[in-house]
Enzyme design. Sequence first.
Site, PDB file in Angstrom:
ATOM      1  N   LEU A   1      12.068   0.357   0.916  1.00 54.80           N
ATOM      2  CA  LEU A   1      10.857   1.141   1.144  1.00 54.80           C
ATOM      3  C   LEU A   1       9.656   0.216   1.033  1.00 54.80           C
ATOM      4  CD1 LEU A   1      11.545   4.357  -1.012  1.00 54.80           C
ATOM      5  CD2 LEU A   1      11.777   4.119   1.467  1.00 54.80           C
ATOM      6  N   ASP A   2       8.585   0.548   1.749  1.00 54.03           N
ATOM      7  CA  ASP A   2       7.359  -0.223   1.635  1.00 54.03           C
ATOM      8  C   ASP A   2       6.837  -0.175   0.204  1.00 54.03           C
ATOM      9  OD1 ASP A   2       7.464  -0.708   4.360  1.00 54.03           O
ATOM     10  OD2 ASP A   2       6.169   0.990   4.860  1.00 54.03           O
ATOM     11  N   ARG A   3       6.078  -1.159  -0.145  1.00 59.35           N
ATOM     12  CA  ARG A   3       5.532  -1.282  -1.506  1.00 59.35           C
ATOM     13  C   ARG A   3       4.897   0.002  -2.024  1.00 59.35           C
ATOM     14  NH1 ARG A   3       0.824  -4.697  -0.707  1.00 59.35           N
ATOM     15  NH2 ARG A   3      -0.134  -2.686  -0.198  1.00 59.35           N
TER      16      ARG A   3
ATOM     17  N   THR B   1       5.212   3.078  -0.748  1.00 61.82           N
ATOM     18  CA  THR B   1       5.985   4.291  -0.476  1.00 61.82           C
ATOM     19  C   THR B   1       6.862   4.600  -1.682  1.00 61.82           C
ATOM     20  OG1 THR B   1       6.031   3.809   1.895  1.00 61.82           O
ATOM     21  CG2 THR B   1       7.662   5.374   1.071  1.00 61.82           C
TER      22      THR B   1
END
EC number: 5.4.99.-
Length: 345
Positions: free
Chosen positions: A133-135, A137
Amino acid sequence: MTRLPLLLHSPRFAAALTTPPPPPLPPARRLVAAAAGGDLSLAMSAATGEYPVPVSPPYPAASKDVELRRAMTASARSAAYSSAPVVFEDEWLAVVDKPAGVYCDALLSALPCSAATLGDEATKPNLHLANRLDRDTSGLMVITKCNKVAGKLVKAFTEHKVKKTYLALCIGYPPAWEKIKICSGHGRSKHGAWRVYAMSDVGRSLPGGSVVRDMSTRFEVLGINGKGQFREPSNFEVDETESITVQEKAADLTSDGDEKNSIILVRAYPQSGRTHQIRLHCQYLGFPIRGDVKYSGVIEWNGVDYDGHALHAESLSFVHPVTGLPVTFRSPLPSWANEFISTMA
């Protein structure tokens, strides 16, 4: 008044566009992407048939400083992160709930593995991230405990056999539809930024040696400005939703005046797994995610500065790689989702 994107769409979606357009965006503080020299050179290359031109705007210049500040904060937070909330765990894998503002790799050292490990209890399991997951998110991630299970589950994610849902809180134009599917191209532009491309450009070469790849996302509107109904994820098929095929440049999201904006809660069902896919499609559709400075999201709203974007990995469904049984996991709602839902009539 800002013009909506020009899209190829179904007849019913075309009819929806005949309704009066929503008001333009409000004067919220938003980082505006100015035309960059790099994109001019891209356009010139495209004119000679070398590279396709992105249909979404470049990163705003000011986003670099915001992203650097957020990255430094996340690095410090990740280094101190020591306990990952476990949603599920067995001998072969664990499903954990990643908080926003923490890098994925921090979860490996923070996973409090139970006694249910493979082989000898003194043997430390070989942990792998099955998804990322993105930082900024939050939400569900799967950590496997051995190479064999890791290979099976990573393959399931790669082949899109894992069903995923996300929640996003957006600021922008209220959509005229309730459910929709958007299909577009995806790739890196000359300076490495992820951008939306026309579907007709899929397969064409990009700077750096990559190519435009296809991406598609289904969206479901759950609430607009406090009106709507939060409901369980749908199991809708393609023929139940309007379909947009991206071919034209996205609308300019800048506007002047005192016009009000809309707060929109959407659920996203990614059909592919491209980097920043949901964030890019929200930007293109005219309602970027709150706090998403890379993709036109406001950094301040109602007097509050946000240190990340409002995107949450809500659920995961897949076939267990060892037992063969279907499993579904849900993450607790983040505070921003609960706050919005509490206002819904």
